[in-house]
Design a protein around this motif. Sequence first.
Motif, PDB file in Angstrom:
ATOM      1  N   HIS A  85       0.833  -1.203   0.000  1.00 62.34           N
ATOM      2  CA  HIS A  85       0.000   0.000   0.000  1.00 62.34           C
ATOM      3  C   HIS A  85       0.868   1.252   0.000  1.00 62.34           C
ATOM      4  O   HIS A  85       0.584   2.210  -0.734  1.00 62.34           O
ATOM      5  CB  HIS A  85      -0.933  -0.020   1.211  1.00 62.34           C
ATOM      6  N   GLU A  86       1.913   1.240   0.782  1.00 65.98           N
ATOM      7  CA  GLU A  86       2.789   2.405   0.898  1.00 65.98           C
ATOM      8  C   GLU A  86       3.528   2.699  -0.411  1.00 65.98           C
ATOM      9  O   GLU A  86       3.712   3.873  -0.785  1.00 65.98           O
ATOM     10  CB  GLU A  86       3.814   2.167   2.018  1.00 65.98           C
ATOM     11  N   ASN A  87       3.917   1.651  -1.112  1.00 69.67           N
ATOM     12  CA  ASN A  87       4.785   1.825  -2.282  1.00 69.67           C
ATOM     13  C   ASN A  87       4.100   1.658  -3.635  1.00 69.67           C
ATOM     14  O   ASN A  87       4.718   1.948  -4.663  1.00 69.67           O
ATOM     15  CB  ASN A  87       5.959   0.851  -2.198  1.00 69.67           C
ATOM     16  N   PHE A  88       2.827   1.223  -3.619  1.00 69.77           N
ATOM     17  CA  PHE A  88       2.157   1.061  -4.915  1.00 69.77           C
ATOM     18  C   PHE A  88       0.648   1.283  -4.866  1.00 69.77           C
ATOM     19  O   PHE A  88       0.131   2.221  -5.457  1.00 69.77           O
ATOM     20  CB  PHE A  88       2.464  -0.321  -5.491  1.00 69.77           C
ATOM     21  N   PHE A  89      -0.070   0.458  -4.118  1.00 69.28           N
ATOM     22  CA  PHE A  89      -1.527   0.462  -4.189  1.00 69.28           C
ATOM     23  C   PHE A  89      -2.159   1.824  -3.883  1.00 69.28           C
ATOM     24  O   PHE A  89      -3.129   2.210  -4.535  1.00 69.28           O
ATOM     25  CB  PHE A  89      -2.119  -0.584  -3.245  1.00 69.28           C
ATOM     26  N   ASP A  90      -1.620   2.528  -2.901  1.00 78.81           N
ATOM     27  CA  ASP A  90      -2.222   3.808  -2.502  1.00 78.81           C
ATOM     28  C   ASP A  90      -1.978   4.922  -3.514  1.00 78.81           C
ATOM     29  O   ASP A  90      -2.524   6.029  -3.361  1.00 78.81           O
ATOM     30  CB  ASP A  90      -1.689   4.253  -1.132  1.00 78.81           C
ATOM     31  N   HIS A  91      -1.183   4.653  -4.526  1.00 76.54           N
ATOM     32  CA  HIS A  91      -0.814   5.678  -5.500  1.00 76.54           C
ATOM     33  C   HIS A  91      -1.408   5.440  -6.888  1.00 76.54           C
ATOM     34  O   HIS A  91      -1.204   6.248  -7.795  1.00 76.54           O
ATOM     35  CB  HIS A  91       0.710   5.754  -5.607  1.00 76.54           C
ATOM     36  N   VAL A  92      -2.118   4.322  -7.058  1.00 78.15           N
ATOM     37  CA  VAL A  92      -2.744   4.007  -8.343  1.00 78.15           C
ATOM     38  C   VAL A  92      -4.200   3.623  -8.090  1.00 78.15           C
ATOM     39  O   VAL A  92      -4.667   3.633  -6.955  1.00 78.15           O
ATOM     40  CB  VAL A  92      -1.991   2.873  -9.077  1.00 78.15           C
ATOM     41  N   ASN A  93      -4.924   3.269  -9.151  1.00 78.44           N
ATOM     42  CA  ASN A  93      -6.360   3.036  -9.019  1.00 78.44           C
ATOM     43  C   ASN A  93      -6.743   1.552  -9.016  1.00 78.44           C
ATOM     44  O   ASN A  93      -7.772   1.161  -9.582  1.00 78.44           O
ATOM     45  CB  ASN A  93      -7.130   3.775 -10.122  1.00 78.44           C
ATOM     46  N   VAL A  94      -5.921   0.727  -8.360  1.00 82.97           N
ATOM     47  CA  VAL A  94      -6.313  -0.665  -8.157  1.00 82.97           C
ATOM     48  C   VAL A  94      -7.495  -0.681  -7.192  1.00 82.97           C
ATOM     49  O   VAL A  94      -7.462  -0.030  -6.146  1.00 82.97           O
ATOM     50  CB  VAL A  94      -5.155  -1.497  -7.560  1.00 82.97           C
ATOM     51  N   LYS A  95      -8.542  -1.427  -7.529  1.00 80.60           N
ATOM     52  CA  LYS A  95      -9.700  -1.501  -6.649  1.00 80.60           C
ATOM     53  C   LYS A  95      -9.341  -2.298  -5.392  1.00 80.60           C
ATOM     54  O   LYS A  95      -8.736  -3.367  -5.484  1.00 80.60           O
ATOM     55  CB  LYS A  95     -10.858  -2.178  -7.371  1.00 80.60           C
ATOM     56  N   PRO A  96      -9.713  -1.795  -4.212  1.00 80.77           N
ATOM     57  CA  PRO A  96      -9.375  -2.480  -2.956  1.00 80.77           C
ATOM     58  C   PRO A  96      -9.810  -3.937  -2.930  1.00 80.77           C
ATOM     59  O   PRO A  96      -9.097  -4.788  -2.388  1.00 80.77           O
ATOM     60  CB  PRO A  96     -10.124  -1.654  -1.906  1.00 80.77           C
ATOM     61  N   GLU A  97     -10.963  -4.230  -3.518  1.00 80.33           N
ATOM     62  CA  GLU A  97     -11.456  -5.608  -3.507  1.00 80.33           C
ATOM     63  C   GLU A  97     -10.646  -6.534  -4.411  1.00 80.33           C
ATOM     64  O   GLU A  97     -10.771  -7.765  -4.335  1.00 80.33           O
ATOM     65  CB  GLU A  97     -12.935  -5.663  -3.907  1.00 80.33           C
ATOM     66  N   ASN A  98      -9.798  -5.951  -5.261  1.00 79.38           N
ATOM     67  CA  ASN A  98      -8.963  -6.755  -6.159  1.00 79.38           C
ATOM     68  C   ASN A  98      -7.535  -6.916  -5.648  1.00 79.38           C
ATOM     69  O   ASN A  98      -6.675  -7.444  -6.349  1.00 79.38           O
ATOM     70  CB  ASN A  98      -8.936  -6.135  -7.553  1.00 79.38           C
ATOM     71  N   ILE A  99      -7.271  -6.437  -4.437  1.00 73.80           N
ATOM     72  CA  ILE A  99      -5.945  -6.540  -3.828  1.00 73.80           C
ATOM     73  C   ILE A  99      -5.915  -7.742  -2.890  1.00 73.80           C
ATOM     74  O   ILE A  99      -6.753  -7.862  -1.998  1.00 73.80           O
ATOM     75  CB  ILE A  99      -5.600  -5.256  -3.045  1.00 73.80           C
ATOM     76  N   HIS A 100      -4.934  -8.608  -3.088  1.00 68.44           N
ATOM     77  CA  HIS A 100      -4.850  -9.818  -2.271  1.00 68.44           C
ATOM     78  C   HIS A 100      -3.413 -10.034  -1.788  1.00 68.44           C
ATOM     79  O   HIS A 100      -2.470 -10.053  -2.581  1.00 68.44           O
ATOM     80  CB  HIS A 100      -5.305 -11.036  -3.073  1.00 68.44           C
ATOM     81  N   VAL A 101      -3.279 -10.178  -0.477  1.00 66.84           N
ATOM     82  CA  VAL A 101      -1.997 -10.471   0.168  1.00 66.84           C
ATOM     83  C   VAL A 101      -2.253 -11.631   1.129  1.00 66.84           C
ATOM     84  O   VAL A 101      -3.285 -11.649   1.807  1.00 66.84           O
ATOM     85  CB  VAL A 101      -1.458  -9.248   0.943  1.00 66.84           C
ATOM     86  N   PRO A 102      -1.362 -12.615   1.200  1.00 72.54           N
ATOM     87  CA  PRO A 102      -1.586 -13.731   2.133  1.00 72.54           C
ATOM     88  C   PRO A 102      -1.832 -13.244   3.557  1.00 72.54           C
ATOM     89  O   PRO A 102      -1.269 -12.232   3.984  1.00 72.54           O
ATOM     90  CB  PRO A 102      -0.291 -14.537   2.034  1.00 72.54           C
ATOM     91  N   ASN A 103      -2.663 -13.969   4.274  1.00 63.83           N
ATOM     92  CA  ASN A 103      -3.020 -13.623   5.649  1.00 63.83           C
ATOM     93  C   ASN A 103      -1.994 -14.204   6.614  1.00 63.83           C
ATOM     94  O   ASN A 103      -1.983 -15.404   6.866  1.00 63.83           O
ATOM     95  CB  ASN A 103      -4.422 -14.142   5.977  1.00 63.83           C
ATOM     96  N   GLY A 104      -1.143 -13.345   7.154  1.00 58.08           N
ATOM     97  CA  GLY A 104      -0.086 -13.812   8.049  1.00 58.08           C
ATOM     98  C   GLY A 104      -0.508 -13.952   9.493  1.00 58.08           C
ATOM     99  O   GLY A 104       0.284 -14.390  10.326  1.00 58.08           O
ATOM    100  N   VAL A 105      -1.751 -13.578   9.799  1.00 59.47           N
ATOM    101  CA  VAL A 105      -2.230 -13.669  11.187  1.00 59.47           C
ATOM    102  C   VAL A 105      -3.483 -14.537  11.289  1.00 59.47           C
ATOM    103  O   VAL A 105      -4.250 -14.419  12.249  1.00 59.47           O
ATOM    104  CB  VAL A 105      -2.496 -12.265  11.773  1.00 59.47           C
ATOM    105  N   ALA A 106      -3.684 -15.404  10.321  1.00 61.16           N
ATOM    106  CA  ALA A 106      -4.850 -16.283  10.346  1.00 61.16           C
ATOM    107  C   ALA A 106      -4.782 -17.228  11.540  1.00 61.16           C
ATOM    108  O   ALA A 106      -3.706 -17.689  11.924  1.00 61.16           O
ATOM    109  CB  ALA A 106      -4.926 -17.086   9.051  1.00 61.16           C
ATOM    110  N   ALA A 107      -5.937 -17.523  12.116  1.00 59.27           N
ATOM    111  CA  ALA A 107      -5.993 -18.463  13.240  1.00 59.27           C
ATOM    112  C   ALA A 107      -5.626 -19.864  12.785  1.00 59.27           C
ATOM    113  O   ALA A 107      -5.008 -20.631  13.523  1.00 59.27           O
ATOM    114  CB  ALA A 107      -7.387 -18.446  13.858  1.00 59.27           C
ATOM    115  N   ASN A 108      -5.988 -20.179  11.534  1.00 64.54           N
ATOM    116  CA  ASN A 108      -5.686 -21.488  10.956  1.00 64.54           C
ATOM    117  C   ASN A 108      -4.865 -21.262   9.690  1.00 64.54           C
ATOM    118  O   ASN A 108      -5.416 -20.960   8.627  1.00 64.54           O
ATOM    119  CB  ASN A 108      -6.978 -22.241  10.644  1.00 64.54           C
ATOM    120  N   MET A 109      -3.551 -21.388   9.793  1.00 68.51           N
ATOM    121  CA  MET A 109      -2.682 -21.090   8.651  1.00 68.51           C
ATOM    122  C   MET A 109      -2.835 -22.110   7.531  1.00 68.51           C
ATOM    123  O   MET A 109      -2.716 -21.759   6.356  1.00 68.51           O
ATOM    124  CB  MET A 109      -1.220 -21.028   9.108  1.00 68.51           C
TER     125      MET A 109
END
Length: 241
Positions: A85-109
Amino acid sequence: MKIIKVKNYDEMSRKAANIISAQVLIKPDSVLGLATGGSPLGTYKQLIEWYNKGDIDFSEITSINLDEYVGLPDTHEQSYHYFMHENFFDHVNVKPENIHVPNGVAANMTQACREYEELIKKAGGIDLQLLGIGTDGHIGFNEPDDFFEPLTHVVSLTESTIKANTRFFDSEDDVPRKAITVGIKTIMQAKKVLLIVNGKNKADAVKEAVCGKVTPAVPASILQLHPDCTIIGDEEAFSKL
């Protein structure tokens, strides 16, 4: 495997951005596999510049990031979610719902890994996967091992990776010891792969990845078998080829 040698980091970044922008122009709803770390920063900066000029539109793309530290919340300054977000997403028009990053704090990895694979399948697979390479030849957080881990999984980071990432934290003790990463099979199923590399400290890894045998001891060596892989590197990174 196509190899493009450039003079320096800026030229590497511009050429990589050219390839990514061409992908988006040809297929506006492309699924882009994105990477973090120092290597792609210049590429993202160039893409942002072209976006601000009106030369490229990211409104239809889907982004799927390679990896994330286990245990770091999205708000942590060293999480890859924050980085993107700091280096790319917040500066372009990618839709938030189309952004996916692995969940590093999931209860069930285990479930989180399975769900990430399903997400990639549902998106239709990755059209272009951007990669960096570690000094030990890792791609994503797929570390040297006795076998290629095929799918998204949790990995224990090697000492060399921890030391390399210490520069982003207050101390080595603060670097997470585990990460969730997209696997080798998933990377290899991307229609195109773009690997960018710079610096003399990556020269040995590049030599083994490009000229050595295909082995899980050098995860990037698997890219020799990819039908559409481009490697862009500066003179120092290619100095041992």
